[in-house]
Motif scaffolding. Structure first.
Motif, PDB file in Angstrom:
ATOM      1  N   HIS A  37       5.675   1.637   0.605  1.00  0.00           N
ATOM      2  CA  HIS A  37       6.627   1.811  -0.493  1.00  0.00           C
ATOM      3  C   HIS A  37       6.407   3.173  -1.141  1.00  0.00           C
ATOM      4  N   TYR A  38       7.496   3.721  -1.687  1.00  0.00           N
ATOM      5  CA  TYR A  38       7.413   4.954  -2.463  1.00  0.00           C
ATOM      6  C   TYR A  38       8.203   4.754  -3.744  1.00  0.00           C
ATOM      7  N   ARG A  39       7.537   5.008  -4.851  1.00  0.00           N
ATOM      8  CA  ARG A  39       8.181   4.851  -6.159  1.00  0.00           C
ATOM      9  C   ARG A  39       8.383   6.221  -6.783  1.00  0.00           C
ATOM     10  N   THR A  40       9.649   6.520  -7.154  1.00  0.00           N
ATOM     11  CA  THR A  40       9.949   7.741  -7.872  1.00  0.00           C
ATOM     12  C   THR A  40      11.052   7.426  -8.876  1.00  0.00           C
ATOM     13  N   SER A  41      11.603   8.469  -9.490  1.00  0.00           N
ATOM     14  CA  SER A  41      12.629   8.243 -10.509  1.00  0.00           C
ATOM     15  C   SER A  41      13.895   9.016 -10.172  1.00  0.00           C
ATOM     16  N   ILE A  42      14.965   8.606 -10.824  1.00  0.00           N
ATOM     17  CA  ILE A  42      16.184   9.407 -10.885  1.00  0.00           C
ATOM     18  C   ILE A  42      16.078  10.247 -12.157  1.00  0.00           C
ATOM     19  N   ASN A  43      16.355  11.529 -12.065  1.00  0.00           N
ATOM     20  CA  ASN A  43      16.300  12.381 -13.247  1.00  0.00           C
ATOM     21  C   ASN A  43      17.604  12.220 -14.025  1.00  0.00           C
ATOM     22  N   LEU A  85       0.876  -1.176   0.000  1.00  0.00           N
ATOM     23  CA  LEU A  85       0.000   0.000   0.000  1.00  0.00           C
ATOM     24  C   LEU A  85       0.913   1.225   0.000  1.00  0.00           C
ATOM     25  N   GLY A  86       1.283   1.634  -1.191  1.00  0.00           N
ATOM     26  CA  GLY A  86       2.264   2.700  -1.339  1.00  0.00           C
ATOM     27  C   GLY A  86       1.739   3.848  -2.166  1.00  0.00           C
ATOM     28  N   ALA A  87       2.667   4.647  -2.673  1.00  0.00           N
ATOM     29  CA  ALA A  87       2.323   5.778  -3.533  1.00  0.00           C
ATOM     30  C   ALA A  87       3.512   6.078  -4.431  1.00  0.00           C
ATOM     31  N   ALA A  88       3.251   6.875  -5.445  1.00  0.00           N
ATOM     32  CA  ALA A  88       4.272   7.101  -6.459  1.00  0.00           C
ATOM     33  C   ALA A  88       4.327   8.561  -6.866  1.00  0.00           C
ATOM     34  N   SER A  89       5.429   8.900  -7.522  1.00  0.00           N
ATOM     35  CA  SER A  89       5.600  10.177  -8.194  1.00  0.00           C
ATOM     36  C   SER A  89       6.804  10.027  -9.111  1.00  0.00           C
ATOM     37  N   SER A  90       7.345  11.131  -9.587  1.00  0.00           N
ATOM     38  CA  SER A  90       8.557  11.078 -10.404  1.00  0.00           C
ATOM     39  C   SER A  90       9.437  12.259 -10.055  1.00  0.00           C
ATOM     40  N   ALA A  91      10.696  12.183 -10.497  1.00  0.00           N
ATOM     41  CA  ALA A  91      11.637  13.266 -10.216  1.00  0.00           C
ATOM     42  C   ALA A  91      11.173  14.575 -10.845  1.00  0.00           C
ATOM     43  N   TRP A  92      10.908  14.539 -12.161  1.00  0.00           N
ATOM     44  CA  TRP A  92      10.651  15.809 -12.856  1.00  0.00           C
ATOM     45  C   TRP A  92       9.351  16.454 -12.399  1.00  0.00           C
ATOM     46  N   GLN A  93       8.413  15.672 -11.896  1.00  0.00           N
ATOM     47  CA  GLN A  93       7.117  16.226 -11.501  1.00  0.00           C
ATOM     48  C   GLN A  93       7.107  16.785 -10.084  1.00  0.00           C
ATOM     49  N   LEU A 108      14.017   7.734   3.322  1.00  0.00           N
ATOM     50  CA  LEU A 108      12.904   6.798   3.151  1.00  0.00           C
ATOM     51  C   LEU A 108      13.105   5.553   4.006  1.00  0.00           C
ATOM     52  N   ILE A 109      14.286   5.007   3.965  1.00  0.00           N
ATOM     53  CA  ILE A 109      14.567   3.797   4.747  1.00  0.00           C
ATOM     54  C   ILE A 109      14.432   4.083   6.236  1.00  0.00           C
ATOM     55  N   GLU A 110      14.911   5.244   6.670  1.00  0.00           N
ATOM     56  CA  GLU A 110      14.788   5.645   8.070  1.00  0.00           C
ATOM     57  C   GLU A 110      13.321   5.732   8.486  1.00  0.00           C
ATOM     58  N   ALA A 111      12.459   6.122   7.540  1.00  0.00           N
ATOM     59  CA  ALA A 111      11.018   6.230   7.815  1.00  0.00           C
ATOM     60  C   ALA A 111      10.293   4.904   7.617  1.00  0.00           C
ATOM     61  N   ASN A 112      11.042   3.846   7.341  1.00  0.00           N
ATOM     62  CA  ASN A 112      10.473   2.501   7.129  1.00  0.00           C
ATOM     63  C   ASN A 112       9.599   2.445   5.877  1.00  0.00           C
ATOM     64  N   VAL A 113       9.986   3.239   4.866  1.00  0.00           N
ATOM     65  CA  VAL A 113       9.321   3.241   3.558  1.00  0.00           C
ATOM     66  C   VAL A 113      10.316   2.682   2.545  1.00  0.00           C
ATOM     67  N   GLU A 114       9.925   1.619   1.841  1.00  0.00           N
ATOM     68  CA  GLU A 114      10.868   1.026   0.888  1.00  0.00           C
ATOM     69  C   GLU A 114      10.931   1.853  -0.385  1.00  0.00           C
ATOM     70  N   PRO A 115      12.146   2.288  -0.791  1.00  0.00           N
ATOM     71  CA  PRO A 115      12.274   3.042  -2.041  1.00  0.00           C
ATOM     72  C   PRO A 115      12.265   2.113  -3.247  1.00  0.00           C
ATOM     73  N   MET A 116      11.562   2.530  -4.296  1.00  0.00           N
ATOM     74  CA  MET A 116      11.576   1.850  -5.588  1.00  0.00           C
ATOM     75  C   MET A 116      11.956   2.906  -6.617  1.00  0.00           C
ATOM     76  N   LEU A 117      12.995   2.652  -7.401  1.00  0.00           N
ATOM     77  CA  LEU A 117      13.506   3.676  -8.306  1.00  0.00           C
ATOM     78  C   LEU A 117      13.326   3.288  -9.765  1.00  0.00           C
ATOM     79  N   CYS A 118      12.892   4.268 -10.541  1.00  0.00           N
ATOM     80  CA  CYS A 118      12.744   4.140 -11.987  1.00  0.00           C
ATOM     81  C   CYS A 118      13.855   4.953 -12.647  1.00  0.00           C
ATOM     82  N   LEU A 119      14.453   4.409 -13.698  1.00  0.00           N
ATOM     83  CA  LEU A 119      15.603   5.052 -14.336  1.00  0.00           C
ATOM     84  C   LEU A 119      15.210   6.120 -15.363  1.00  0.00           C
ATOM     85  N   GLU A 120      13.995   6.045 -15.904  1.00  0.00           N
ATOM     86  CA  GLU A 120      13.573   7.055 -16.874  1.00  0.00           C
ATOM     87  C   GLU A 120      12.075   7.242 -16.826  1.00  0.00           C
TER      88      GLU A 120
END
Length: 471
Positions: free
Chosen positions: A75-81, A11-19, A109-121
């Motif tokens: 979980h939190y999903r974002t990107s590397i710009n 039960l997570g949420a997402a966004s992106s770097a550029w946004q 994120l890890i300190e907050a017990n939220v698993e990071p998920m990274l998108c490359l583009e």
């Protein structure tokens, strides 16, 4: 009706770097494609808002992560710009200040017990590579992207265990080169397919590189297949839905999961003289490097019917030759966005993955409800009372849970988006977040009612829905 949510269900949420990031600290020669588009066509972005400030996540990320911790986000999903990650894209010189930001964000994120998920583009093609090599038209860009990925794995792979290669890889070239509705408005269907193929190839090459790195974890890609429904049971309408699915969905789904393009698609590309340039070595590489899992972005259904008129042969080929869009009478609508609301598409997508794609592990990486003028729904305390979003999320998760009960490999749900954020052209017109962003200088944040509801959902692991919601 009550539905139990499995303990490991995301039960997570997402966004992106550029946004979210804004341009704070960005160097002038680090524009992405989105930055260039905004600079060239600021007028098409709602009220002139774009990526320049966005939510100013570069400076405010800790406040957002504090809200994630408060809610209990898993979980939190974002990107590397990619455009900001280097100061020299060809000699692969890393911008250490930006890389440190990514590292600090991961640690927070890890300190907050939220698993990071990274998108490359996530549409963040460097403008320099767009200008010099025509972007994904070039295999040189594919190779540079793979080298970027290797550096990202090396820098962050000790802490990030779940990676995505692309977010919605079909979108940019479809809007620019197929439909020609976004800057720089070049209609070129062959280039559309070449970009599609090179992104498929890049996915395979990056997947191979990740496995060769020996890093713990898994790698996938995020697709936005439009769950396609024919208007009727007629042979003509069924064919229209089949061909829409072939050109827009299976073009990425099949090679990512099965390792091959559909033969029927290749035959049609040849017939219309838009087959992408490639060799057998590339096809073998795609075959041998399928993804570990999928992210799926779903918002609305795609309804089609057989075309009503003969195709104008004077125009360049477009898959619309084979279908017309169809609006279902009486459909539920998000009128702010102009999108049909049809929560059952979650279940239908889940069953398709189960039946046609070997039940590969997957999760919803985007789904949400963008609403205009949410200030209309503020109470006296300044909290947005977004019951419509609560209902929307609940209905969609409910159908996912039904699919899980029937054997779907769906691993969870990630809301788009954690905070309100900038969207292409719509900017802040439609608000999607659990957290409201005020467009003041500080980009002040405040939890919406849906944020408190999501917190309770995560804590209780129980979804309460009326019996009428699933039919």
């Amino acid at each position: 009706m009550k539905q139990s949510i499995p303990e490991q269900f995301v039960l997570g949420a997402a966004s992106s770097a550029w946004q979210t990031e804004g341009w704070s600290g960005k160097k002038e020669d680090q524009d992405s494609y989105l930055d260039s588009w905004y600079k060239n066509e600021t007028f098409v972005w709602h009220e002139g808002y774009g990526p320049a400030v966005a939510t100013n996540f570069m400076e405010n990320y800790q406040e957002d992560i504090d809200h994630m911790k408060e809610i209990g986000l898993t979980h939190y999903r974002t990107s590397i710009n990619w455009a900001r990650f280097f100061t020299d894209y060809e000699n692969l010189i890393v911008d250490e200040s930006y890389a440190q930001h990514i590292s600090d964000m991961i640690d927070a994120l890890i300190e907050a017990n939220v698993e990071p998920m990274l998108c490359l583009e996530h549409y963040e093609m460097p403008a320099q590579l767009q200008e010099k090599y025509d972007g994904w038209s070039s295999k040189q860009v594919v190779d540079l992207f793979v080298e970027y990925a290797k550096i990202a794995f090396d820098r962050f792979g000790d802490r990030v265990k779940q990676w995505f290669v692309f977010n919605e890889p079909v979108v940019v070239q479809t809007r620019v080169y197929l439909d020609a509705i976004r800057w720089p408005h070049e209609q070129n269907t062959k280039k559309w397919m070449q970009w599609n193929h090179h992104k498929v190839l890049a996915t395979a090459k990056v997947t191979k590189a990740f496995r060769e790195s020996g890093r713990e974890g898994r790698i996938g890609t995020i697709l936005n297949p439009e769950v396609t429904y024919a208007r009727s049971s007629s042979e003509a309408d069924q064919k229209a839905a089949h061909l829409f699915d072939l050109f827009y969905n299976r073009v990425f789904l099949d090679p990512a999961v099965k390792g091959t393009y559909p033969d029927e698609l290749i035959d049609l590309l040849k017939q219309h003289d838009i087959l992408f340039d490639h060799d057998e070595e590339e096809l073998q590489l795609i075959m041998e490097n399928t993804v570990d899992f999928l992210g799926i972005n779903l918002y609305f259904p795609k309804r089609v019917q057989a075309p009503k008129h003969e195709w104008n042969k004077e125009t360049p080929f477009h898959p619309e030759m084979y279908y017309n869009s169809f609006d279902l009478p009486g459909r539920r609508m998000n009128k702010s966005r102009g999108w049909e609301i049809y929560p059952k598409l979650m279940y239908d997508m889940a069953m398709r993955i189960k039946d046609e794609y070997d039940n590969i592990p997957w999760l919803i990486t985007e789904n949400g409800m963008g609403i205009e003028q949410e200030e209309r729904f503020m109470n006296d305390a300044g909290e947005v009372q977004d019951d419509y979003r609560i209902d929307f999320i609940g209905e969609h998760i409910s159908w996912l849970l039904k699919a899980v009960e029937e054997g779907s490999s769906c691993e969870g749900y990630m809301l788009w988006a954690f905070t309100d954020c900038v969207s292409p052209m719509n900017a802040f017109k439609n608000r999607y977040g659990l957290v409201r962003i005020e467009l003041d200088e500080q980009r002040t944040r405040k939890l919406k009612k849906s944020g408190s509801w999501y917190k309770e959902l995560i804590q209780s692991r129980t979804l309460v829905q009326s019996d009428a919601e699933i039919k």
